[in-house]
Scaffold this active site. Structure first.
Site, PDB file in Angstrom:
ATOM      1  CG  HIS A 346      -1.997  25.209  44.978  1.00 57.64           C
ATOM      2  ND1 HIS A 346      -1.540  24.651  46.145  1.00 57.64           N
ATOM      3  CD2 HIS A 346      -2.574  24.213  44.284  1.00 57.64           C
ATOM      4  CE1 HIS A 346      -1.814  23.359  46.153  1.00 57.64           C
ATOM      5  NE2 HIS A 346      -2.447  23.064  45.033  1.00 57.64           N
ATOM      6  CE  LYS A 532       8.943  32.883  52.860  1.00 56.40           C
ATOM      7  NZ  LYS A 532       7.917  31.911  53.165  1.00 56.40           N
ATOM      8  NE  ARG A 533      11.075  30.112  42.345  1.00 55.30           N
ATOM      9  CZ  ARG A 533      10.945  29.484  41.177  1.00 55.30           C
ATOM     10  NH1 ARG A 533      10.953  28.152  41.136  1.00 55.30           N
ATOM     11  NH2 ARG A 533      10.841  30.147  40.063  1.00 55.30           N
ATOM     12  CE  LYS A 538       6.785  32.934  47.317  1.00 59.37           C
ATOM     13  NZ  LYS A 538       5.959  32.013  48.134  1.00 59.37           N
ATOM     14  CB  THR A 640       4.413  24.526  53.260  1.00 59.06           C
ATOM     15  OG1 THR A 640       5.105  24.819  52.051  1.00 59.06           O
ATOM     16  CG2 THR A 640       2.981  24.161  52.946  1.00 59.06           C
ATOM     17  CE  LYS A 644       7.843  22.099  54.170  1.00 61.36           C
ATOM     18  NZ  LYS A 644       8.061  22.509  52.769  1.00 61.36           N
TER      19      LYS A 644
HETATM   20  C1  26V Z   1       2.601  32.758  41.665  1.00 62.73           C
HETATM   21  C2  26V Z   1       2.883  33.789  40.797  1.00 62.73           C
HETATM   22  C3  26V Z   1       2.791  35.147  41.312  1.00 62.73           C
HETATM   23  C4  26V Z   1       2.873  36.208  40.281  1.00 62.73           C
HETATM   24  C5  26V Z   1       3.752  35.905  39.116  1.00 62.73           C
HETATM   25  C6  26V Z   1       3.536  34.578  38.506  1.00 62.73           C
HETATM   26  C7  26V Z   1       3.271  33.503  39.492  1.00 62.73           C
HETATM   27  C8  26V Z   1       3.379  32.194  39.107  1.00 62.73           C
HETATM   28  C9  26V Z   1       3.108  31.193  40.001  1.00 62.73           C
HETATM   29  C10 26V Z   1       2.713  31.455  41.260  1.00 62.73           C
HETATM   30  C11 26V Z   1       2.412  30.361  42.219  1.00 62.73           C
HETATM   31  C12 26V Z   1       1.561  29.292  41.631  1.00 62.73           C
HETATM   32  C13 26V Z   1       1.070  28.247  42.538  1.00 62.73           C
HETATM   33  C14 26V Z   1       1.879  27.988  43.773  1.00 62.73           C
HETATM   34  O1  26V Z   1       2.971  27.500  43.726  1.00 62.73           O
HETATM   35  N1  26V Z   1       1.285  28.282  44.916  1.00 62.73           N
HETATM   36  C15 26V Z   1       1.850  28.015  46.222  1.00 62.73           C
HETATM   37  O2  26V Z   1       1.255  26.810  46.688  1.00 62.73           O
HETATM   38  C16 26V Z   1       1.684  26.465  47.986  1.00 62.73           C
HETATM   39  C17 26V Z   1       1.056  25.126  48.308  1.00 62.73           C
HETATM   40  O3  26V Z   1      -0.320  25.255  48.398  1.00 62.73           O
HETATM   41  C18 26V Z   1       1.327  27.530  48.985  1.00 62.73           C
HETATM   42  O4  26V Z   1       1.811  27.171  50.262  1.00 62.73           O
HETATM   43  C19 26V Z   1       1.907  28.867  48.574  1.00 62.73           C
HETATM   44  O5  26V Z   1       1.445  29.883  49.440  1.00 62.73           O
HETATM   45  C20 26V Z   1       1.515  29.182  47.134  1.00 62.73           C
HETATM   46  O6  26V Z   1       2.188  30.339  46.664  1.00 62.73           O
END
Ligand code: 26V
Length: 812
Positions: A346, A532-533, A538, A640, A644
């Site tokens: 992801h 979003k987060r 982002k 996502t 929406k």
């Molecule tokens: C991202 C990052 C970025 C840098 C700092 C640490 C960190 C930690 C976690 C994440 C995201 C982890 C996985 C995640 O939530 N991915 C999201 O998954 C969604 C469903 O597939 C997708 O729509 C999003 O684009 C994606 O960010």
């Protein structure tokens, strides 16, 4: 069920629960009582689905995810049972609205963002397609922290969602399993000459499952979301008599870790991962054994999905159970495991790829470590003659004193997928290229999707009514039928009805904003939304920079023409993500400055809504005119909220990133405002190392004015934060290319403004967005997982349409 019947059941339920009459019940009491009635209404079907599955021995999928984000469930369950309008009527007669009652339900917020919400949309689609697919996760005592703003700063408060109980869950005491941690393990030959592990020391805790029904949409098919909670083992009460020892145990499933690169308490997180993985796999094996089939044919009945790397221990844990407990030969166990497991990646952000120190795994999970070592050894031994040594060193599981979880997930799965076309291509070309060389056939793409039923039918009743009146309601079952709306793109009355629905939703959101922020916003303004987060990639900061530019222009030239805008943000930052929290503070202070500037009046308003979660998303999305999807190209795996918002008629301002590209392809360039660097251009900068943020700053006075505002006192109360942001852009060369994309972004925003002022054109663009959003249904995505990866079939496979089929089939 008739209205009268529901009313009687509700009266009885209120009486049984509280010994009061229905007229005296508070909304909270009505919620509890109504939920009981709903459970009663689906209990038989839930049982029958399970019995039917076991009797037919049909193959089932298990979606292992450390996060699920279902939100509130009362209305969605009522909708699935086709009881929504009846319940509304019954409550209306009692003088309360269903919304008021539903509002008292606590959000089940056991996830951070997109990943957890995707898991819940998949649960909805699996059940609605009558596919046998269950969730497996953790029942955190506290959900994701509640966000408050104090003095513009994010403050985190605990989300004690279980305090007044959770009506939807069923505790399954008899299905509890033991989970072993720590100690030493060595192998010893038994009488039969087999090597068996001998465990010394360590401790065994108990995993107790809580099951929640996942209802299919009006098809009587119910799957199960099984969440595990830690408890003291039954015979060891004495050992856990002290407060300290109990606390240590209870900590295990107490909190959900916010996604962040530098977690504290990582040991507990590792234990959580093993805890829900081991519990889930043990319970699957127990089920499989009921079928009396050979262990090595497991993949004919069971598929296990690893949602991101957090459940990657599924692979060594299944190996442990097959080899140690079932006495299967390693080769046979490995062949079985590989056929059962599949994995979704992801994120391409390198810092988010999970690694665990070897020493920590050895200490916490000694048998897991031995098995991982053996998997790693055989991986190298098996490929030594085929691939060069350096390639294998880059792909092996254990290196640099770390266990690389993505490597484990890939080596042990027969399928590896990304979540949007671009993302899957980048996995193959860049991030996981080495693995693509080794296992090309394992790689595939499954573009994310959403639950139209929740995000339109439930969240946006005014628009749903217009759609039903215009194109009928087949889209409730088949979201792709939304495309029928294209036939009405020039129909003035339909366009007007859609615009009127949007207006109603904007008035409702404006009321919410006034009630919660004490700020009046004009519902005729453009509602511009980024939800979003909070992450640097982002680029919420780019949005803010455009707001500042508009603000300065409006002040310098009060006659300048642009349609009034309300900029709406919703975002949580991980508690230890300092930079993201600084951006929140700066947005809040900018909002205070602009909102109180008498020169600006209603031209620009900035609203940062507290505690963004599923329920708040359900309020914001139907009211949005503009959807901000502005991540740096290549960084957002899919997104996502883009889907929406489009579904609810918002027009997207987007970079060519993640699923935005597929959205653009679906609706055409004329219906979306695309801007900015492409992924190729970003990678070229990386290769040539020639990006200079400063040169953009130097040559653009508008940009200078905006960037300087962070440090020159323009925005009151942001000294530290402003400096941090300024430095990230200028001193540290702007990692996410905001300055590079700024002008293009402002141009795109200008195109949006012009388009909005052309009312007829805007209405048509909005309609085209709705009409094309059915393509992004999670039903289709899940169907592809079911066919290509899991090989599972609907429970009523012999009948064409599972929706209508189940209504007749199961009625006995
Ligand atoms: C991202 C990052 C970025 C840098 C700092 C640490 C960190 C930690 C976690 C994440 C995201 C982890 C996985 C995640 O939530 N991915 C999201 O998954 C969604 C469903 O597939 C997708 O729509 C999003 O684009 C994606 O960010």
């Amino acid at each position: 069920m008739t209205k009268e019947k529901l009313r009687t059941l509700l009266e009885n339920s209120v009486n049984e629960l509280y010994a009061i009459s229905i007229e005296d019940a508070s909304p909270q009491e009505l919620f509890q009582a109504l939920a009981q009635v709903v459970k009663y209404a689906y209990a038989d079907d839930w049982r029958q689905t399970r019995q039917h599955l076991l009797a037919e021995q049909q193959k089932q999928a298990y979606y292992f995810s450390i996060e699920f984000l279902p939100g509130k469930m009362l209305k969605s369950n009522l909708l699935s049972l086709d009881l929504l309008t009846i319940a509304e009527d019954v409550l209306h007669e009692l003088g309360v609205s269903l919304d008021e009652v539903a509002e008292t339900e606590k959000d089940m917020a056991l996830g951070n963002g997109g990943l957890g919400r995707l898991a819940s949309c998949f649960m909805d689609s699996l059940a609605s397609l009558a596919l046998p697919g269950n969730g497996n996760g953790i029942r955190y005592k506290y959900g994701l922290f509640k966000q408050k703003f104090i003095d513009g700063h994010q403050v985190e408060l605990p989300d004690d969602w279980l305090r007044s109980g959770n009506v939807w869950e069923v505790r399954k005491e008899s299905k509890a399993v033991p989970i072993h941690f720590g100690g030493n393990v060595y192998l010893q030959e038994n009488e039969a000459g087999k090597l068996k592990p001998v465990y010394e020391g360590g401790f065994t805790w108990r995993a107790v499952p809580y099951d929640t029904a996942m209802l299919g949409y009006q098809n009587q098919h119910l799957n199960t979301l099984r969440l595990w909670s830690v408890e003291v083992p039954s015979k060891e009460e004495a050992k856990y008599a002290t407060l300290e020892s109990r606390q240590a145990l209870e900590n295990l499933t107490a909190v959900l870790y916010p996604d962040d690169s530098n977690e504290t308490g990582r040991r507990t997180r590792l234990m959580q991962e093993y805890f829900f993985v081991s519990a889930g796999i043990q319970s699957i094996l127990r089920y499989y054994k009921k079928m009396n089939r050979p262990m090595d044919q497991m993949s004919e009945k069971i598929a296990i999905h690893i949602n991101d790397t957090h459940p990657a221990l599924c692979i060594p844990e299944l190996m442990r159970l097959l080899v140690d407990e079932e006495e299967m030969a390693w080769e046979q166990a490995w062949a079985t495991t590989l056929k059962v497991m599949s994995y979704t990646n992801h994120t391409i952000m390198a810092e988010a790829l999970e690694k665990w120190p070897v020493n920590m795994i050895k200490e916490v999970l000694p048998r897991m470590y031995q098995i991982i070592e053996e998997i790693d050894r055989r991986f190298i031994a098996g490929l030594e003659k085929v691939h060069p040594c350096d390639l294998l060193n880059r792909t092996r599981i254990i290196s640099d004193g770390q266990v690389h979880m993505a490597n484990l997930a890939i080596i042990g799965s027969h399928s590896i997928n990304g979540v949007a076309k671009l993302h899957s291509d980048l996995l193959k070309a860049v991030v996981l290229h080495d693995f693509y060389v080794i296992y090309p056939a394992r790689f595939n793409n499954k573009t994310n999707g959403i639950a139209q039923r929740r995000w339109l039918q439930l969240a946006n009743r005014p628009l749903t009514k217009v759609l039903d009146d215009t194109i009928g309601d087949s889209w409730h079952h088949e979201p792709e039928d939304l495309s029928l709306l294209k036939n009405y793109q020039d129909d003035a009355s339909v366009l007007e009805a859609i615009a009127y629905a949007k207006k109603q939703n904007k008035v409702a959101l404006a009321d919410y904003i006034e009630a919660h922020c004490g700020l009046k916003v004009d519902p005729t303004a453009i509602f511009d939304v980024q939800i979003k987060r909070l992450h640097a990639y982002k680029r919420q900061l780019l949005n803010l920079m455009h707001i500042l530019k508009l603000y300065f222009e409006a002040k310098a030239n009060p006659e300048a023409e642009f349609h009034p805008r309300v900029f709406i943000f919703g975002a949580k930052a991980a508690p230890s993500y300092h930079y993201a929290k600084s951006i929140i503070k700066v947005i809040n202070e900018t909002a205070a400055m602009i909102n109180h500037d008498p020169q600006i009046k209603d031209k620009i308003k900035v609203v940062f809504l507290e505690n963004y979660n599923v329920s708040l998303a359900e309020r914001i999305i139907p009211a949005a005119d503009v959807s901000e999807q502005i991540s740096l190209a290549s960084k957002e795996a899919s997104g996502t909220s883009n889907m929406k918002l489009m579904l609810n008629g918002a027009v997207t301002v987007a970079t060519l990133d993640g699923a935005n590209i597929e959205i653009r392809d679906a609706i055409g360039d004329e219906n979306i405002a695309i801007f900015g660097l492409t992924e190729e251009e970003v990678y070229r900068y990386y290769a040539e190392k020639n990006y200079s943020a400063y040169s953009y700053y130097e040559n653009d006075t508008t940009l200078q004015r905006v960037v300087n505002a962070f440090v020159d006192g323009t925005i009151p109360g942001i000294e530290m934060e402003g400096k941090e942001i300024f430095d990230s852009l200028i001193k540290y060369n702007d990692e996410y290319f905001l300055l590079r994309d700024f002008e293009a972004y402002c141009d795109a925003q200008n195109r949006i403004d012009i388009a909005y002022r052309d009312t007829q054109r805007w209405k048509k663009v909005s309609l085209m967005n709705i009409a094309n959003a059915g393509k992004f249904t999670a039903d289709k995505t899940v169907q592809q997982y079911a066919e290509d990866i899991w090989q599972i079939e609907p429970l009523f496979a012999h009948v064409k349409d599972p929706h209508t089929a189940s209504l007749t089939e199961n009625k006995s």
